[in-house]
Design an enzyme around this catalytic site. Sequence first.
Site, short mmCIF file in Angstrom:
data_model
loop_
_atom_site.label_atom_id
_atom_site.label_comp_id
_atom_site.label_asym_id
_atom_site.label_seq_id
_atom_site.Cartn_x
_atom_site.Cartn_y
_atom_site.Cartn_z
N ARG A 23 0.82 -1.22 0.00
CA ARG A 23 0.00 0.00 0.00
C ARG A 23 0.84 1.26 0.00
NH1 ARG A 23 -2.88 -1.04 5.48
NH2 ARG A 23 -0.75 -1.73 5.83
N GLN A 46 0.93 24.79 19.70
CA GLN A 46 0.32 25.26 18.46
C GLN A 46 0.88 24.45 17.29
OE1 GLN A 46 1.44 29.51 18.77
NE2 GLN A 46 -0.73 29.94 18.88
N ASN A 48 1.31 25.02 13.15
CA ASN A 48 1.26 26.08 12.14
C ASN A 48 1.66 25.53 10.77
OD1 ASN A 48 0.78 27.93 14.29
ND2 ASN A 48 2.97 28.06 14.64
N HIS A 62 13.90 33.80 13.61
CA HIS A 62 12.96 34.08 14.69
C HIS A 62 13.28 33.32 15.97
CE1 HIS A 62 10.17 34.38 11.00
NE2 HIS A 62 10.67 35.57 11.25
N LYS A 72 10.44 23.91 18.41
CA LYS A 72 9.75 23.76 17.12
C LYS A 72 10.11 22.41 16.54
CE LYS A 72 9.81 28.66 15.97
NZ LYS A 72 10.40 29.70 15.13
N HIS A 119 15.61 30.50 14.57
CA HIS A 119 15.22 29.58 13.50
C HIS A 119 14.80 30.37 12.26
CE1 HIS A 119 11.85 27.50 11.40
NE2 HIS A 119 12.78 26.57 11.33
N TYR A 132 4.86 23.34 11.22
CA TYR A 132 5.58 23.53 12.47
C TYR A 132 4.69 23.08 13.62
CZ TYR A 132 7.60 27.87 10.28
OH TYR A 132 8.18 28.82 9.50
N LYS A 167 9.46 42.92 8.34
CA LYS A 167 9.99 42.74 9.69
C LYS A 167 11.31 41.95 9.66
CE LYS A 167 7.76 40.03 12.58
NZ LYS A 167 6.81 39.51 13.58
N ASP A 168 11.33 40.84 8.89
CA ASP A 168 12.54 40.02 8.84
C ASP A 168 13.70 40.73 8.15
OD1 ASP A 168 11.17 38.02 10.14
OD2 ASP A 168 10.95 36.73 8.37
#
Length: 191
Positions: A23, A46, A48, A62, A72, A119, A132, A167-168
């Site tokens: 399979r 969380q 994401n 980040h 993460k 990261h 994530y 922002k980055d």
Amino acid sequence: MIFTETKLKGAFILDLDRREDDRGFFARAFCQREFADHGLKPVIAQANVAFSKKKGTLRGMHFQFPPAAETKLVRATRGAILDIIVDLRPESPTYLEHTAVELTCENQRALYVPERFAHGYQVLEDNTETSYQVGEFYTPAAEGGLLYSDPKLELRWPLPVSEISPKDAVWKSLAEVEPEVRRKMAVGGKS
């Protein structure tokens, strides 16, 4: 799962231990017990998903400061990325060192990013999707970042940057933020 520790203590590459038959295959991608057995934090606060349209897109670098520091577990579910993590633990012998891992939908690898690490990743194929699982809730007041092109970090991105968030693109250089990073990332550090 097959756990391989990187040169940065506590950061692991996770490969699937596939059980194959006619399979296809079945494999466990997360297990609280196996994570705990390897000294990893087996908490998911969380989950994401990020979708990137263009090859060359860069997301990062980040992190969140304690007490909201994140773990993460990152995987490319479509396409491919070069994922880079930087050790921001001032007491670590690998402080400010980094490691890079290619995560693709074909190799089905994941990267476990410990708390107090920066990261980021660059997308290697158009229409790439990443997943994530994050061990802490997003806390804007605890958010931090490093400039992806900071010469002190010596990060080598394989492609020219085609897309990056405003922002980055403007995180401060390490020279400007290192005293704060060292203080806030120290074990028992104060914000």
